[in-house]
Write a protein that holds these residues in place. Structure first.
Motif, short mmCIF file in Angstrom:
data_model
loop_
_atom_site.label_atom_id
_atom_site.label_comp_id
_atom_site.label_asym_id
_atom_site.label_seq_id
_atom_site.Cartn_x
_atom_site.Cartn_y
_atom_site.Cartn_z
N GLU A 36 0.85 -1.29 -0.10
CA GLU A 36 0.18 0.03 0.12
C GLU A 36 0.97 1.30 -0.15
OE1 GLU A 36 -3.03 -0.12 2.94
OE2 GLU A 36 -4.11 -1.54 1.58
N PRO A 307 -12.92 5.74 -7.32
CA PRO A 307 -11.70 5.36 -6.90
C PRO A 307 -11.09 4.20 -6.96
CG PRO A 307 -13.05 6.91 -5.19
CD PRO A 307 -13.74 6.31 -6.41
N GLU A 317 -11.97 0.58 4.02
CA GLU A 317 -10.53 0.98 5.09
C GLU A 317 -10.55 0.27 6.19
OE1 GLU A 317 -8.03 4.87 6.20
OE2 GLU A 317 -9.62 5.33 5.11
N LYS A 318 -9.69 -0.30 6.56
CA LYS A 318 -9.10 -1.25 7.72
C LYS A 318 -9.29 0.01 8.88
CE LYS A 318 -6.66 -4.54 5.44
NZ LYS A 318 -5.33 -4.79 5.09
N VAL A 319 -9.66 -0.47 10.19
CA VAL A 319 -9.75 0.49 11.27
C VAL A 319 -8.12 0.08 12.04
CG1 VAL A 319 -10.90 1.03 13.48
CG2 VAL A 319 -12.20 0.48 11.49
N ARG B 402 -12.91 11.76 -0.49
CA ARG B 402 -13.29 10.51 -0.41
C ARG B 402 -11.95 9.61 -0.12
NH1 ARG B 402 -17.14 7.73 -3.72
NH2 ARG B 402 -16.51 9.07 -5.33
N LEU B 403 -10.79 10.40 -0.71
CA LEU B 403 -9.75 9.68 -0.97
C LEU B 403 -8.71 9.42 0.20
CD1 LEU B 403 -8.92 11.26 -4.33
CD2 LEU B 403 -10.24 9.09 -3.82
N ARG B 404 -8.03 8.43 0.23
CA ARG B 404 -7.00 8.19 1.16
C ARG B 404 -5.75 8.81 1.03
NH1 ARG B 404 -6.35 2.52 1.97
NH2 ARG B 404 -4.27 2.85 1.35
N ASP B 406 -2.71 8.87 0.18
CA ASP B 406 -1.64 8.71 -0.91
C ASP B 406 -2.35 8.95 -2.26
OD1 ASP B 406 -2.96 6.50 -0.02
OD2 ASP B 406 -1.20 5.22 0.22
N TYR B 407 -3.46 8.87 -2.35
CA TYR B 407 -4.29 9.18 -3.57
C TYR B 407 -4.36 10.65 -3.62
CZ TYR B 407 -6.08 4.58 -4.68
OH TYR B 407 -6.01 3.29 -4.99
N ASP B 490 -6.06 10.10 13.58
CA ASP B 490 -6.95 9.09 13.46
C ASP B 490 -8.12 9.54 12.85
OD1 ASP B 490 -8.38 6.79 13.30
OD2 ASP B 490 -7.68 6.01 15.06
N ILE B 492 -10.73 7.89 11.63
CA ILE B 492 -12.12 7.30 12.14
C ILE B 492 -12.36 7.67 13.40
CG2 ILE B 492 -13.06 5.21 12.41
CD1 ILE B 492 -11.27 4.03 10.17
#
Lengths: 319, 665
Positions: A36, A307, A317-319, B402-404, B406-407, B490, B492
């Motif tokens: 990743e 995406p 997404e993993k927590v 909505r992207l993480r 690195d995107y 974090d 979340i």
């Protein structure tokens, strides 16, 4: 050249550049799939492939005119530079992973990414120190042959690149789906800890992934130089971005997706040249000036609307 | 009124004298070196001549003299403060050695090299050697680290008085000794006839000074002492036993208290084991720095001789890098969103003023503005440019939400690549690679702006940096700033705690882009020309290197990082190239050898190689940067510890050594 001839030629060029994007995109997608990480340095490894070939061809084999060279020497030159660029890039990939990424495997997300950017910068400027800041051209690596059937114009280099790219992709697909190490790679990509518990040596598998990805990029570098005869220190950065876009387009982590995405990006970029300058829908300076912008626009649009890419699956997404 | 302080600071009869000797000598040496060896006295004397001889009159010389007065005032207060705040736990010799390396060495090096950056770079080398040498010596002597803060004791009225007196004494003795040495030196000059025309004036001044300095020391030392005592009260509030029935709790104190708590900085406790690093001392440094920055254009000729204008030009350029780094710090450092296309907002800001503030406006729209008024438009357009950039920040941020992480980096990178292409291709409006020229400088009452005089730009960027710094600090400590940090740590968990991620991220993008827009407008006005070829991805990376080097999320770190990167980039590397090409220099042989192997080599060419290696090394060994923010450091260390639990096994099960990898607890 009439419109049809031009269009067909553009499609062929698009397919050839696209297949090179695919080769580079495979490395992005493999590395992303397994740890990743967007390996920013991957495009520059490709550039290093072109550089190794360039240095061997000009400094060791003193190529000036391929058709005047004895066939044996020519073949030796091609085989040696192909193997050298593949092997050196593969080892470079492993080295980079060992030095810049492995110590950061459990660091916050930003850390390996910034480290990757650092590696990319370092590679680029190493190349800049060696070949200088401007583009370098080589004489044709093989005697150029043109085939022409009606509106279709083909060079022998086009055919070589397309065939080799397909062979490499098929080989990689076989490696990942049908071998023991391929199974280990997929296992690590799915769940690193579980794979480790099942007896997979995770570090080795990740290093192997880098080895394969970087090796393919190095081979891509050789064929790129064979096809286009020029390179520069920053070629890897741009091409890397296109290849990354290809990987995202196909769904990152998905090998088939990366291949198709590469071809699609190559075609789109190439066909942008047909976009007229004239109103009503013309672009200033014609489509050629907007090729790069078009690729980035596609990238942004995919990431916004899908995406996961065209062939990817939705993952929470993993927590 | 009873207060609690660590018992070791309690005045003990033998201690006071020792403390006085310790601090007076520690400060006497650097101040004397600055006054007598370097330019301190020259500035004062020039100011005197300017006052009494109209022929010599100039405002900037007077200002230089004023700076020296401020300088001595602040130093006197600082000495008083330190004497009162010292817990006596750092040894006397130890302190002297440290003071020598951190004050005398840089002063001498800058004086010898006559170049601020080369001198500082040399000092940094010395500091690194000193730091590691010191650690080695400590290891060798196996001297224990400083003992923890001792138990708290009562600080009553009597002791506060003692502390203040001690501060007065410290400052007084320092001033007295300093003025006596100075007197001796000047009398020597006087009797050897160095002071031609104004010798009587100087005699009076020398005598007056010798009398006045100790008095000033007594007064200012008292002020310093009171500051130390006030900080002691604050310290009590942070860790006391809760018995403050006799102290009314003011809002101001509560605010200070919460700020202290939020930053979790135990060093706010004063008296301190290392008083030089305490918050109170830091305030003195800040005042010193502010005075230096404000008066710098006037004192620069005294410090470095001719060429002030070119130097100020460099500093004015370094300034917008600082603003860019501060802006990027919001996005990357606070909110943790990696933005690789930050240059795009800079371009937008630059072109906003370039298109409104140059003849291009008339070309495009036909509007004609009175050239007297036109430059004044810079001020509203500064805000407009920032707002337009912020708007683009939101427009770019919105689709990437909505992207993480690195995107997001890739999308911003793409955007950063598109904007220069668009600017280049729309040459009907932007003039493409030829760029826009004749952009107006700003206008202000009584200031002559001119591309070739750098002083107004120096002050303009100083004001802009001050505003941006203030905004950054306020943002960091605000509700939204804490939301950014929570999100960074974090996402979340932050969302679960009721943080609106969409809004928070967009605000981060908008704030970062806003400051970039300010820097862009300033850049266009200062350079008076912009062209599409001046902006590229490598600029974005340079900004990122500044933030990462200084310390993600740390405001002072980012400022230092920006200055260091700018200095390396613009001043040190070309300087090295110049030295390499100079046959008389030390590095010439090395340089020629490199050139034989690599014909295209130059230090400026391998700039990114250096920054690239720095980025990798930093990420591996010091991800928190040079001057980390406390919170960030903790976060990273926690990650390290947790990382130990979740790593995969290095040895596969069944292989030799596997058993030792498994720890059952």
């Amino acid at each position: 050249m009439d419109f049809l001839t031009k269009t067909i030629r553009l499609i062929i060029e698009g397919l050839v550049t696209g297949s090179i994007y695919s080769l580079v995109a495979l490395g992005y997608t493999m590395v992303y799939g397994i740890i990743e990480l967007i390996n920013f340095a991957h495009g520059d490894i490709f550039m290093m492939g072109t550089l190794v070939t360039l240095l061997l061809v000009t400094n060791v084999f003193h190529l000036s005119n391929a058709s005047a060279m004895p066939l044996g020497n020519l073949l030796l030159m091609l085989v040696v530079s192909f193997l050298a660029s593949t092997v050196i890039c593969a080892l470079l990939g492993v080295l980079i992973e060992r030095v810049a990424y492995r110590p950061l495997r459990n660091a916050p997300r930003l850390a390996p990414l910034i480290s990757a950017i650092g590696v990319s910068l370092a590679l680029e400027d190493t190349a800049k120190a060696i070949i200088g800041p401007s583009a370098v051209t080589t004489p044709p690596l093989i005697p150029l042959v043109n085939y022409s059937w009606g509106p279709i114009l083909l060079h022998n280099t086009d055919i070589i690149v397309l065939i080799v790219a397909v062979l490499l992709m098929v080989g990689l697909q076989w490696l990942v789906t049908s071998t023991r190490i391929g199974r280990a790679m997929r296992a690590v990509a799915q769940d690193r800890e579980a794979a480790a518990l099942m007896g997979v040596n995770v570090d080795q598998v990740i290093a192997f992934t880098f080895l394969v990805g970087a090796g393919i990029a190095g081979a891509g570098g050789f064929f790129f130089l064979l096809w286009s005869n020029d390179t520069s220190f920053n070629i890897g950065f741009e091409l890397g971005l296109f290849a990354f876009t290809a990987a995202v387009l196909g769904g990152i982590g998905n090998l088939v997706g990366a291949m198709l995405g590469g071809l699609a990006i190559g075609l789109i970029r190439s066909l942008m040249a047909l976009w007229p300058e004239t109103p009503p829908f013309g672009l200033p300076h014609g489509g050629v000036s907007w090729q790069d912008a078009a690729v980035f626009a596609i990238l942004i649009l995919i990431l916004v609307f899908r995406p996961t890419g065209l062939l990817g699956q939705q993952l929470a997404e993993k927590v | 009124m009873a207060m609690l302080v660590p018992s070791q600071i309690l005045p003990q009869t033998g201690e006071t004298r020792r403390l006085l000797v310790k601090w007076v000598i520690a400060f006497l040496v650097p101040v004397l070196v600055f006054t007598l060896v370097w330019s301190g006295e020259a500035m004062l004397n020039a100011a005197l001549l300017a006052i009494f001889f109209p022929a010599n009159f100039s405002v900037s010389t007077l200002a230089a003299g004023l700076f020296m007065l401020l300088f001595y005032g602040i130093i006197l207060g600082l000495v008083g403060y330190l004497v009162a705040a010292d817990s006596g736990r750092q040894g006397m010799i130890d302190l002297w050695i440290s003071m020598f390396f951190f004050t005398v060495v840089p002063i001498l090096l800058i004086y010898i090299t006559a170049n601020l950056f080369v001198g500082l770079a040399a000092s940094v080398v010395v500091w690194v050697i000193y730091y590691y040498g010191r650690r080695l010596v400590q290891l060798f002597l196996s001297s224990p680290s400083l003992p923890p803060l001792p138990s708290l004791t009562v600080l009553d009225t009597e002791m506060r008085a003692t502390l203040t007196t001690r501060a007065r004494l410290g400052s007084f003795w320092f001033a007295l000794l300093f003025s006596l040495v100075w007197l001796l030196a000047d009398l020597l000059f006087y009797f050897t006839g160095q002071y031609g025309q104004a010798s009587l004036l100087f005699l009076i001044w020398i005598v007056l000074r010798t009398v006045l300095l100790p008095v000033a020391g007594w007064l200012l030392g008292g002020v310093g002492g009171q500051i130390a005592v006030r900080h002691a009260l604050q310290a009590n509030g942070n860790g006391g036993n809760g018995d403050r029935s006799d102290t009314p709790v003011s809002t101001r104190r509560l605010r200070l208290l919460s700020a202290t708590r939020a930053r979790e900085e135990a060093r706010d406790l004063v008296p301190n084991d290392l008083p030089l690093r305490s918050t109170g001392a830091r305030n003195f440094y800040i005042w010193l720095l502010v005075a230096l920055l404000l008066f710098y254009p006037m004192i620069d000729p005294f410090l470095f001789g001719a060429g002030t204008n070119a130097r100020l030009d460099n500093y004015a350029n370094a300034g917008y890098y600082v603003i860019l780094a501060l802006g990027l710090n919001i996005v990357v450092g606070f909110a943790g969103l990696l933005d690789l296309g930050y240059v795009a907002f800079f371009v937008i800001g630059a072109y906003t003023w370039a298109m409104v503030g140059s003849p291009q406006l008339t070309v495009l729209t036909g509007i004609r503005i009175n050239p007297e008024i036109w430059p004044w438009l810079f001020w509203p357009m500064l805000i407009v440019a920032a707002l337009i950039a912020a708007l683009w920040g939101v427009l770019l941020g919105a689709p990437t939400l909505r992207l993480r992480g690195d995107y997001l980096a890739i999308v911003t990178l793409g955007f950063g690549e598109i904007i220069p292409i668009v600017v280049q291709n729309l040459d009907k409006y932007t003039n493409g690679t030829n760029g826009l020229t004749g952009i107006y400088s700003p206008a202000f009452f009584g200031v002559r702006w001119n591309v070739s005089t750098s002083e107004p730009y120096y002050y303009l960027i100083l004001v802009l940096i001050a505003i941006v710094l203030l905004a950054n600090v306020r943002l960091r400590d605000s509700r939204i700033g804490r939301a950014w940090v929570a999100m960074r740590e974090d996402e979340i968990a932050a969302a679960s705690s009721g943080i609106n991620l969409t809004r928070t991220k967009l605000l981060a993008f908008a704030a970062g882009a806003f400051f970039s827009g300010i820097a862009g407008a300033y850049y266009a006005a200062k350079l008076s020309t912009v062209a599409s070829g001046n902006f590229s991805f490598s600029d974005s990376v340079i900004y990122l290197a500044m933030v990462v080097l200084g310390g993600l999320g740390s405001i002072p770190g980012v400022v230092v990082g920006a200055l260091v990167v700018y200095a390396v980039n613009v001043l040190v590397l070309p300087q090295l190239d110049a030295l390499g090409n100079d046959p008389t220099s030390i590095i010439y042989p090395i340089y020629t050898h490199i050139l034989q192997v690599i014909p295209n080599f130059s230090f400026s060419n391998i700039r990114n190689l250096i920054f690239g290696i720095i980025l990798v090394v930093l990420m591996i060994f010091r991800p928190e940067g040079l001057i980390p923010s406390t919170r960030r450091r903790r976060e990273l260390h926690r990650a390290e510890f947790e990382g130990a639990e979740i790593t995969s096994l290095d040895t596969p099960p069944g292989a030799p050594g596997f058993e030792s990898e498994i720890h059952v607890e």
